[in-house]
Design a protein around this motif. Sequence first.
Motif: not given
Length: 355
Positions: A339-340, A342-344, A346-347
């Motif tokens: 999750l961490l 994936i967030t990085i 996408l950003l």
Amino acid sequence: MNCVLARYLRGRLSIQILGLLVALTALMQVLELLDVTTDVLDRGLGLRGLVHYAMLRTPSEVVVALPLAVLLGTVSAFHAMARQHEITAMRAAGVSLGKLYLWLLPVPLVMAAAHFALSQAVLPQAEAELKRWWDATTPVEDIKVEPLWAHTRNGPVSFEHGAPDGRSLRHVRIYELADDGRLRGRILADAAQWQNGQWRLESVHELRLTGHKLMREELDHRLWNSNLRPDDVTRLELARPQLSSMMLADTIAGSRVGTQPLRYYKTVLYRSFTAPFGAFVMLLLAVPSALALPRGGGGGEMLTGLGLGLAFMLCDGLVAALGSGGQLPPLFAALAAPLLFITIGLLRVRTRDRL
């Protein structure tokens, strides 16, 4: 037009990933064979033994190499396409990084399916077969007879592993516990044989506490119903055995024997479902490397993608170890790193698309 371009990109990326997967797996095979070749040849197994060993080790090496192959394959494919001005043409046609990632999603989907199939169906059987084969070919003078311990549903058990297939035990000691954890009996047996789904104990000496009395009994043989199975026996000597999700669920439920704390099996069970998604994470982290310029610019994007991919693998392994050790909740240990990153990812994609 978009469908044709998407198919071309998927084909280009798939070839690059598969090529690197083969190369990485072969490299790991060579390094491992350098370590075990002497032992295999000393056992008189020859070239056939080396090939057999390599075949049984291949599934685990493919599982390890898959995420790294996706990362390196994506970065190298985009680098080659940038040098040939293909990425420039796509960007000029209005193809965003987000759309590029969506077009390429079938590639990590296939890789994730392969990872899951290998982990669930092939790897546990290959590891068990390798253990049985290795034990069966061990010279008699090199066999180390040490008691093994397992916690069954009725209490702890100690025995010596008597056969490579796990169907024969020696010097069995069974400690039966009551519901409140108190010792209610002890059974000693010279040997145990697996027959018709249960163990047949031979030369049995039994002590049983009934109230305030100690009962003794000696039998030539008796049957012992237990959740200890022959395939469990072959895996007891492995510190971190490879188990399918069904095996892990059975161990947690108590229908299979385990040697690790319950939190370990819960963490591994959750990770058995999240680990295949590492291919999606690696692709997402590598997509911005498509911004590399034709004449050698954009190297920072490639290095950043590689660095983030390696950081993901490191973070995922570290969090998993903390979860197995009980420092983190099992579900958090399985989900935190994916999750961490994936967030990085996408950003990064959103930021680069705005440039």
